[in-house]
Design a protein around this motif. Structure first.
Motif, PDB file in Angstrom:
ATOM      1  N   ASP A 179       0.859  -1.255  -0.228  1.00 15.03           N
ATOM      2  CA  ASP A 179      -0.150  -0.056  -0.064  1.00 15.03           C
ATOM      3  C   ASP A 179       0.909   1.378  -0.054  1.00 15.03           C
ATOM      4  OD1 ASP A 179      -1.871   2.081   0.478  1.00 15.03           O
ATOM      5  OD2 ASP A 179      -3.210   0.672   1.338  1.00 15.03           O
ATOM      6  N   ASP A 180       0.379   2.119  -0.822  1.00 13.23           N
ATOM      7  CA  ASP A 180       0.958   3.485  -1.091  1.00 13.23           C
ATOM      8  C   ASP A 180       1.127   4.393   0.345  1.00 13.23           C
ATOM      9  OD1 ASP A 180       2.032   2.812  -3.484  1.00 13.23           O
ATOM     10  OD2 ASP A 180       0.461   3.800  -4.434  1.00 13.23           O
ATOM     11  N   ASN A 181       0.282   4.030   1.030  1.00 10.17           N
ATOM     12  CA  ASN A 181      -0.088   4.910   2.302  1.00 10.17           C
ATOM     13  C   ASN A 181       0.079   3.922   3.622  1.00 10.17           C
ATOM     14  OD1 ASN A 181      -1.230   7.343   1.085  1.00 10.17           O
ATOM     15  ND2 ASN A 181      -2.900   6.470   0.634  1.00 10.17           N
ATOM     16  N   GLU A 221      11.970   6.468  -0.620  1.00 13.13           N
ATOM     17  CA  GLU A 221      11.371   4.939  -1.038  1.00 13.13           C
ATOM     18  C   GLU A 221      12.018   3.988   0.002  1.00 13.13           C
ATOM     19  OE1 GLU A 221       9.958   4.230  -3.807  1.00 13.13           O
ATOM     20  OE2 GLU A 221       9.831   6.124  -4.325  1.00 13.13           O
TER      21      GLU A 221
END
Length: 265
Positions: free
Chosen positions: A171-173, A235
């Motif tokens: 998940d990006d969040n 990242e």
């Protein structure tokens, strides 16, 4: 919000069902004697006179020129298959008689009662579909209520672990949800306003909680790292995400142990 989207989706599906049924009904409806037939003749070099001659087996109600060609309205008072030649094309029209649909050998007696008009979709079918939609929405709503209720019956720590384990590493969040789970745990455990505050405000708030004195530095370091990931777009590998999750769980385990007076090492 999710329930509203589900309701809109089901409403669209129901409307689509009605429209498809209407279309199928229109496509399958037989042409009977006296029915008004409207046709559009597109891309033709035929003149009005030639078109009238092609439909001479029909009663022509109207014939008008339109942008794409001609529009003609016709009726037939004779049953049977009729072939209309339009230049190099042929149009087949089957005209049925309502008497042909009655299978009887005795003398036909007239009936003065009005014949029931065919329905596009019987009302009971619409009612069944609507009941099914309402039942499905009710089921989804009840499932959500009972799911939330069962979660509330869990301990604060169990709720925290459940939320953390449900967050997907991809998940990006990821760190946003992980931080929110930690904030919720602190707020419920120590009855302090934590959700909605920045990391510095959280540290300032929990600085006055004696049970957290031994873990303030660990909490501060963890919050600082996730802030860099959330706000500076750093990242992070999946392995690192997993490592920070385990680190947070370890911090919470230490807090839980201190509440119970256990020397958790």
């Amino acid at each position: 919000m999710r329930m509203r989207r589900n309701f809109i989706l089901l409403a669209v599906l129901l409307a689509g069902l009605v429209l498809v049924n209407s279309y199928v009904y229109a496509e399958s409806r037989a042409i009977h004697i006296g029915d008004l037939i409207q046709l559009e003749i597109a891309k033709t070099d035929l003149s009005k006179a030639e078109i009238r001659d092609s439909f001479k087996a029909f009663e022509i109600e109207s014939l008008e020129k339109i942008d794409s060609g001609y529009k003609i309205s016709i009726r037939s008072f004779e049953a049977g298959k009729k072939i209309v030649k339009l230049g190099d094309r042929q149009l087949k029209i089957q005209v049925a008689s309502t008497l042909d649909e009655i299978d009887r050998q005795d003398i036909f007696e007239g009936d003065l009662e009005a014949k029931e008009v065919d329905k596009m979709l019987p009302m009971y079918k619409l009612l069944v579909v609507m009941v099914a939609v309402i039942a499905l929405l009710s089921f989804l709503r009840l499932r959500k209520i009972f799911s939330n209720r069962s979660r509330k019956e869990l301990s604060v720590y169990s709720q925290f672990r459940t939320k953390v384990e449900e967050i997907k590493l991809e998940d990006d969040n990821y760190f946003v949800y992980l931080t929110l789970a930690f904030k919720d745990y602190l707020e419920q455990t120590f009855n302090r306003k934590i959700i909605g505050k920045t990391s510095n405000e959280i540290i300032a708030e929990i600085n006055y909680i004696p049970q957290l004195d031994d873990y303030l530095n660990q909490i501060k370091e963890w919050l600082s790292f996730v802030d860099i990931c959330k706000y500076r777009g750093k990242e992070v590998s999946l392995e690192k995400k997993k490592e920070k999750r385990e680190e947070l769980i370890r911090i919470v385990d230490l807090i839980e142990a201190s509440k119970e007076g256990v020397n958790y090492v």
